[in-house]
Design a protein around this motif. Structure first.
Motif, PDB file in Angstrom:
ATOM      1  N   VAL A 159       0.843  -1.188   0.000  1.00 59.60           N
ATOM      2  CA  VAL A 159       0.000   0.000   0.000  1.00 59.60           C
ATOM      3  C   VAL A 159       0.885   1.247   0.000  1.00 59.60           C
ATOM      4  O   VAL A 159       0.726   2.137  -0.817  1.00 59.60           O
ATOM      5  N   ASP A 160       1.809   1.319   0.930  1.00 53.98           N
ATOM      6  CA  ASP A 160       2.847   2.352   0.949  1.00 53.98           C
ATOM      7  C   ASP A 160       4.195   1.668   0.802  1.00 53.98           C
ATOM      8  O   ASP A 160       4.466   0.673   1.480  1.00 53.98           O
ATOM      9  N   GLY A 161       5.033   2.227  -0.078  1.00 51.87           N
ATOM     10  CA  GLY A 161       6.322   1.612  -0.333  1.00 51.87           C
ATOM     11  C   GLY A 161       6.199   0.446  -1.296  1.00 51.87           C
ATOM     12  O   GLY A 161       5.135   0.167  -1.853  1.00 51.87           O
ATOM     13  N   ASP A 162       7.302  -0.272  -1.498  1.00 50.95           N
ATOM     14  CA  ASP A 162       7.339  -1.441  -2.379  1.00 50.95           C
ATOM     15  C   ASP A 162       8.504  -2.323  -1.955  1.00 50.95           C
ATOM     16  O   ASP A 162       9.113  -2.089  -0.900  1.00 50.95           O
ATOM     17  N   VAL A 163       8.789  -3.331  -2.752  1.00 52.75           N
ATOM     18  CA  VAL A 163       9.877  -4.246  -2.409  1.00 52.75           C
ATOM     19  C   VAL A 163      11.188  -3.488  -2.256  1.00 52.75           C
ATOM     20  O   VAL A 163      11.985  -3.748  -1.347  1.00 52.75           O
ATOM     21  N   HIS A 164      11.439  -2.539  -3.150  1.00 53.95           N
ATOM     22  CA  HIS A 164      12.688  -1.786  -3.109  1.00 53.95           C
ATOM     23  C   HIS A 164      12.782  -0.927  -1.851  1.00 53.95           C
ATOM     24  O   HIS A 164      13.866  -0.764  -1.286  1.00 53.95           O
ATOM     25  N   THR A 165      11.636  -0.391  -1.390  1.00 53.44           N
ATOM     26  CA  THR A 165      11.626   0.375  -0.150  1.00 53.44           C
ATOM     27  C   THR A 165      11.986  -0.514   1.028  1.00 53.44           C
ATOM     28  O   THR A 165      12.733  -0.109   1.930  1.00 53.44           O
ATOM     29  N   LEU A 166      11.490  -1.743   1.024  1.00 51.32           N
ATOM     30  CA  LEU A 166      11.786  -2.683   2.100  1.00 51.32           C
ATOM     31  C   LEU A 166      13.254  -3.100   2.066  1.00 51.32           C
ATOM     32  O   LEU A 166      13.915  -3.188   3.106  1.00 51.32           O
ATOM     33  N   ILE A 167      13.781  -3.341   0.875  1.00 52.71           N
ATOM     34  CA  ILE A 167      15.204  -3.674   0.743  1.00 52.71           C
ATOM     35  C   ILE A 167      16.065  -2.510   1.214  1.00 52.71           C
ATOM     36  O   ILE A 167      17.067  -2.698   1.926  1.00 52.71           O
ATOM     37  N   ALA A 168      15.664  -1.287   0.847  1.00 52.28           N
ATOM     38  CA  ALA A 168      16.417  -0.101   1.264  1.00 52.28           C
ATOM     39  C   ALA A 168      16.413   0.048   2.784  1.00 52.28           C
ATOM     40  O   ALA A 168      17.424   0.420   3.391  1.00 52.28           O
ATOM     41  N   LEU A 169      15.263  -0.252   3.415  1.00 55.51           N
ATOM     42  CA  LEU A 169      15.192  -0.200   4.872  1.00 55.51           C
ATOM     43  C   LEU A 169      16.175  -1.178   5.497  1.00 55.51           C
ATOM     44  O   LEU A 169      16.874  -0.853   6.461  1.00 55.51           O
ATOM     45  N   ALA A 170      16.241  -2.387   4.935  1.00 53.44           N
ATOM     46  CA  ALA A 170      17.169  -3.382   5.457  1.00 53.44           C
ATOM     47  C   ALA A 170      18.622  -2.919   5.290  1.00 53.44           C
ATOM     48  O   ALA A 170      19.455  -3.106   6.189  1.00 53.44           O
ATOM     49  N   GLU A 171      18.923  -2.288   4.171  1.00 53.26           N
ATOM     50  CA  GLU A 171      20.294  -1.861   3.901  1.00 53.26           C
ATOM     51  C   GLU A 171      20.731  -0.707   4.804  1.00 53.26           C
ATOM     52  O   GLU A 171      21.895  -0.611   5.188  1.00 53.26           O
ATOM     53  N   ARG A 172      19.808   0.175   5.135  1.00 53.42           N
ATOM     54  CA  ARG A 172      20.165   1.331   5.981  1.00 53.42           C
ATOM     55  C   ARG A 172      19.632   1.164   7.408  1.00 53.42           C
ATOM     56  O   ARG A 172      19.510   2.143   8.152  1.00 53.42           O
ATOM     57  N   TYR A 173      19.368  -0.069   7.794  1.00 56.03           N
ATOM     58  CA  TYR A 173      18.734  -0.330   9.085  1.00 56.03           C
ATOM     59  C   TYR A 173      19.521   0.290  10.243  1.00 56.03           C
ATOM     60  O   TYR A 173      18.935   0.910  11.135  1.00 56.03           O
ATOM     61  N   GLU A 180      11.739   4.567  14.546  1.00 56.24           N
ATOM     62  CA  GLU A 180      11.185   4.127  13.261  1.00 56.24           C
ATOM     63  C   GLU A 180      11.412   2.642  12.996  1.00 56.24           C
ATOM     64  O   GLU A 180      11.072   2.147  11.929  1.00 56.24           O
ATOM     65  N   ARG A 181      11.959   1.938  13.960  1.00 56.09           N
ATOM     66  CA  ARG A 181      12.185   0.490  13.819  1.00 56.09           C
ATOM     67  C   ARG A 181      11.061  -0.254  14.533  1.00 56.09           C
ATOM     68  O   ARG A 181      11.147  -0.559  15.726  1.00 56.09           O
ATOM     69  N   TYR A 182       9.994  -0.539  13.810  1.00 52.43           N
ATOM     70  CA  TYR A 182       8.863  -1.221  14.434  1.00 52.43           C
ATOM     71  C   TYR A 182       8.066  -1.965  13.387  1.00 52.43           C
ATOM     72  O   TYR A 182       8.179  -1.723  12.178  1.00 52.43           O
ATOM     73  N   VAL A 183       7.227  -2.892  13.859  1.00 53.38           N
ATOM     74  CA  VAL A 183       6.241  -3.573  13.022  1.00 53.38           C
ATOM     75  C   VAL A 183       4.903  -3.525  13.757  1.00 53.38           C
ATOM     76  O   VAL A 183       4.836  -3.753  14.971  1.00 53.38           O
ATOM     77  N   LEU A 184       3.835  -3.172  13.026  1.00 52.06           N
ATOM     78  CA  LEU A 184       2.485  -3.068  13.582  1.00 52.06           C
ATOM     79  C   LEU A 184       1.574  -4.005  12.817  1.00 52.06           C
ATOM     80  O   LEU A 184       1.644  -4.057  11.582  1.00 52.06           O
ATOM     81  N   VAL A 185       0.687  -4.723  13.509  1.00 48.43           N
ATOM     82  CA  VAL A 185      -0.143  -5.739  12.874  1.00 48.43           C
ATOM     83  C   VAL A 185      -1.593  -5.551  13.295  1.00 48.43           C
ATOM     84  O   VAL A 185      -1.956  -5.806  14.445  1.00 48.43           O
ATOM     85  N   ARG A 192       5.563  -4.482  17.734  1.00 46.44           N
ATOM     86  CA  ARG A 192       6.837  -4.699  18.407  1.00 46.44           C
ATOM     87  C   ARG A 192       7.910  -3.798  17.809  1.00 46.44           C
ATOM     88  O   ARG A 192       7.849  -3.421  16.632  1.00 46.44           O
ATOM     89  N   ARG A 193       8.914  -3.522  18.617  1.00 43.43           N
ATOM     90  CA  ARG A 193      10.127  -2.898  18.088  1.00 43.43           C
ATOM     91  C   ARG A 193      10.926  -3.953  17.319  1.00 43.43           C
ATOM     92  O   ARG A 193      10.975  -5.123  17.720  1.00 43.43           O
ATOM     93  N   LEU A 194      11.530  -3.551  16.234  1.00 45.61           N
ATOM     94  CA  LEU A 194      12.373  -4.470  15.474  1.00 45.61           C
ATOM     95  C   LEU A 194      13.692  -4.697  16.208  1.00 45.61           C
ATOM     96  O   LEU A 194      14.337  -3.753  16.669  1.00 45.61           O
ATOM     97  N   ARG A 195      14.087  -5.961  16.296  1.00 50.36           N
ATOM     98  CA  ARG A 195      15.362  -6.325  16.903  1.00 50.36           C
ATOM     99  C   ARG A 195      16.484  -6.319  15.882  1.00 50.36           C
ATOM    100  O   ARG A 195      17.650  -6.127  16.203  1.00 50.36           O
ATOM    101  N   ASP A 196      16.132  -6.537  14.615  1.00 56.30           N
ATOM    102  CA  ASP A 196      17.099  -6.559  13.525  1.00 56.30           C
ATOM    103  C   ASP A 196      16.347  -6.214  12.242  1.00 56.30           C
ATOM    104  O   ASP A 196      15.115  -6.095  12.238  1.00 56.30           O
TER     105      ASP A 196
END
Length: 373
Positions: A159-173, A180-185, A192-196
């Protein structure tokens, strides 16, 4: 430089979401996005946000309206989500496909999407819901389970972002702010806060698998331990008792604390620019859509589950302090009254249990201008 008034990317994503990523043309069964076989991160997209009134004057500009401002041409109200075939069709025949017809077509399609969603929820049918990873990535997906402190999801559509946005987040984590390190469901009513850094892989059956290493749940206080604050009246004025400003705390302060926290917009605080909700942003983009309440629920989950550091006292806690789970958020009116939008929250409150309450949240008329010190 192009003189076309094109839609912002965020508006394109929202009009696609309101249409459930399906063509809005009457009788068209065409889904407009899906995985591509070219690569694990490739997406096959045949949908587009088409202009109801053309983006620019000139030959072939259908339904162009000179009196419209640029803001009106690029607003979501001037967009309709269509497959490529029907987008081309309406741009070849403005006699048949008038602006009024296209607006009615869009409204009818969105109403049917809302009805299908309500029917699925009422019958208990599993409905894919929103998952957010940080502030810039939201997708439609299902929660698959937890293993070794890793949350797994099946991703259907971004909905917001795409695969490349997710890859970019992982690269600049490592360079991403902690808040800004979290996942909401939404499905869980929790986050939760992201651990990695998160990971994404292509599934053989189609779609993607997303894995998020997470920390344990944040601490919450009991509602009876909510700290003291100035008591506010129903009109948000300070209350005077016996010649002194009245104080509220504990369970008595719970409704006021909820209203105050959820009414604070991100960027308002000079002490913490990331504190506050995005309610006003989502209202302007999604009001009237069945997705609006689901986006609000994401924000309430973030306030309930993701800690921030209060720079005034250097303490870390979740903004809502005592909320353990968010069962639901319901919008009770189509428009705010004097900027106050009534909603109903259904929460699990520490020390209370299931807590349902009606309250109003503030939706500012003008965009928030961040205050810096």
């Amino acid at each position: 430089m192009s003189n076309r008034d094109e839609f912002p990317e965020d508006t394109k994503r929202k009009v696609a979401l309101r249409a459930n990523h399906q063509c809005s043309f009457h009788g068209c069964p065409q889904p407009t996005s899906g995985p591509s076989d070219e690569s694990p991160e490739a997406v096959n997209m045949i949908g587009k946000a088409a202009h109801i009134h053309a983006a620019a004057p000139g030959p072939g500009a259908r339904r162009y309206l000179a009196s419209m401002s640029r803001e009106e041409r690029t607003h979501i109200n001037n967009a309709i989500w269509l497959c490529a075939t029907h987008a081309d069709l309406i741009d070849r025949d403005e006699v048949t496909y008038t602006a009024d017809m296209l607006r009615a077509m869009k409204s009818d399609h969105e109403a049917k999407c809302a009805e299908r969603q309500r029917n699925a929820l009422s019958t208990g049918e599993a409905v894919p819901d929103l998952v957010a990873i940080g502030p810039n990535i939201v997708f439609i997906g299902e929660f698959l389970g937890v293993e070794a402190e890793v949350w797994s999801f099946h991703l259907r559509n971004f909905v917001d972002g795409d695969v490349h946005t997710l890859i970019a987040l992982a690269e600049r984590y490592e360079r991403t702010k902690a808040i800004e390190r979290y996942v909401l469901v939404n499905e869980l009513g929790d986050g939760r806060r992201l651990r990695d850094k998160p990971s994404i892989t292509r599934e053989t059956t189609g779609g993607y698998m997303v894995r998020c290493p997470v920390f344990p749940s944040a601490d919450r206080i009991r509602a009876s331990d909510l700290p003291k604050s100035w008591a506010l009246s129903g009109s948000d004025d300070l209350v005077v008792q016996g010649g002194n400003w009245a104080i509220t705390s504990g369970l008595e302060a719970l409704p006021q604390q909820m209203k105050t926290c959820l009414s604070h917009q991100r960027g308002e605080s000079p002490f913490h620019q990331d504190f506050g909700t995005r309610f006003a942003e989502y209202y302007n983009l999604l009001v009237g859509s069945p997705w609006f309440a689901r986006y609000l629920k994401l924000e309430v989950i973030r306030q309930a589950a993701i800690p921030y550091t209060d720079l005034t006292n250097d303490q870390q806690h979740t903004p809502l302090r005592c909320v353990k789970r968010v069962y639901g958020v319901e919008v009770l009116a189509s428009t705010p009254t004097n900027n106050w939008l009534p909603i109903r929250v259904d929460l699990d409150v520490n020390g209370v249990g299931r807590w349902r309450n009606n309250l109003s949240v503030y939706i500012p008329s003008e965009p928030i201008i961040a205050i810096t010190l």
